[in-house]
Design an enzyme around this catalytic site. Structure first.
Site, PDB file in Angstrom:
ATOM      1  N   LYS A 177       9.373  32.289  25.838  1.00  0.00           N
ATOM      2  CA  LYS A 177       7.926  32.320  26.088  1.00  0.00           C
ATOM      3  C   LYS A 177       7.625  32.081  27.563  1.00  0.00           C
ATOM      4  O   LYS A 177       6.712  32.705  28.135  1.00  0.00           O
ATOM      5  CB  LYS A 177       7.208  31.272  25.235  1.00  0.00           C
ATOM      6  CG  LYS A 177       5.687  31.232  25.434  1.00  0.00           C
ATOM      7  CD  LYS A 177       5.018  32.562  25.103  1.00  0.00           C
ATOM      8  CE  LYS A 177       3.523  32.558  25.427  1.00  0.00           C
ATOM      9  NZ  LYS A 177       2.725  31.740  24.499  1.00  0.00           N
ATOM     10  N   LYS A 245      -0.833  25.963  33.073  1.00  0.00           N
ATOM     11  CA  LYS A 245       0.115  25.040  32.443  1.00  0.00           C
ATOM     12  C   LYS A 245       1.435  25.734  32.127  1.00  0.00           C
ATOM     13  O   LYS A 245       2.521  25.218  32.390  1.00  0.00           O
ATOM     14  CB  LYS A 245      -0.523  24.460  31.179  1.00  0.00           C
ATOM     15  CG  LYS A 245       0.357  23.528  30.374  1.00  0.00           C
ATOM     16  CD  LYS A 245       1.075  24.222  29.219  1.00  0.00           C
ATOM     17  CE  LYS A 245       0.114  24.756  28.184  1.00  0.00           C
ATOM     18  NZ  LYS A 245       0.831  25.370  27.032  1.00  0.00           N
TER      19      LYS A 245
END
EC number: 1.1.1.60
Length: 298
Positions: A177, A245
């Site tokens: 990811k 983030k």
């Protein structure tokens, strides 16, 4: 109805932009879904679809066969899973925990070990595809954990995703990811630069994007984000703050592996600047706004 759906009780924690439609798709696939969200009103969509609302994490996961979490960041997932009123304290032994959040790979491994100590199997199974993919049930899901846990989770994952792949042991899903978020951010930035470049030359950007989408420059980003970027319409499908983030996770993981990612680092700084300017709540395609401002065009 998915195979085994009628027998499977699902507890779903985190019903935001991504988790909300995912939970609804599980109901539509025949699963018995009980959802909990920190903001109670976000359970309304699930209830309208035929699911149940829970007033706490404990209520949502008690008796569940599978528990899914879709939360903003590593501390949120750690708190929900390990906390006194959390998943491991109340889920039954033998249940399966599937974390679809995007968190640090090392935290994913830590949680998988803690789950195993309590008799639960766990997958880190972050998703890609944005809000549209969540609504359509066409997400790409990259799962880390044991092959046995992956096969057990497959009916649930197939109900929310079109591309569901076991990519390795615990933490591997989060590592893939991170790579996904690098590619996505870089592509968004280049689409943004191309758009401002075309605007500066006075061209019809709709026509230009149409022909670009048909060639080697074509991409899902161009298809799904291009029109909104041209219109400067940044209703969040995936917020700047979350991509900021995620890029921090990628930079840290790259440094730990001794890998140099100069382009990734550059776009991470641009995303950080956009967030620092107070635009963290906008869709990440708002990178075009920053490019235009740096070019003196906004």
């Amino acid at each position: 109805m998915a195979e085994g759906a009628a027998m499977t009780r699902v507890g779903f924690i985190g019903l935001g932009i991504m988790g909300g439609p995912m939970a609804v798709n599980l109901v539509r696939a025949g699963f018995e879904v009980t959802g909990h969200n920190r903001t109670p009103s976000k359970t309304d969509r699930l209830v309208r679809a035929g699911g149940r609302a829970a007033g706490s994490v404990a209520e949502a996961v008690t008796g569940a066969d599978v528990v899914l979490t879709m939360l903003p960041d590593s501390p949120d997932v750690r708190g929900v899973v390990l906390g006194e009123g959390g998943v491991l304290a109340h889920a039954r032994e033998g249940a399966l925990l599937v974390d679809c959040s995007t968190i640090r790979p090392d935290v994913a491994r830590e949680l998988a070990e803690a789950a195993a100590e309590r008799g639960l199997a766990m997958l880190d199974a972050p998703v890609s595809g944005g809000e549209q993919g969540a609504v359509e049930g066409t997400l790409s899901i990259m799962a880390g954990g044991t092959a046995e846990a992956f096969e057990a989770a497959r009916p649930v994952l197939d109900a929310v995703g079109a591309t569901v792949v076991h990519v390795g042991p615990a933490g591997a899903g989060q590592t893939v990811k991170a790579a996904n978020q690098l590619i996505l951010a870089g592509t968004l930035e280049l689409v943004a630069e191309a758009l401002v470049f075309l605007e500066a030359h006075g061209l019809d950007t709709g026509t230009a994007f149409r022909v670009l989408a048909g060639g080697m420059a074509g991409s899902t980003v161009l298809d799904r984000k291009g029109a909104a970027m041209r219109a400067r319409e940044f209703t969040p499908g995936f917020r700047v703050a979350l991509h900021h983030k995620d890029l921090g996770i990628a930079l840290t993981a790259a440094r730990e592996a001794g890998v140099v990612i100069p382009l990734g680092a550059a776009v991470a700084q641009l995303m950080a600047a956009l967030d620092a300017q107070g635009h963290g709540g906008l869709d990440h395609s708002a990178l075009v706004q920053l490019v235009a401002r740096l070019s003196g065009r906004e």
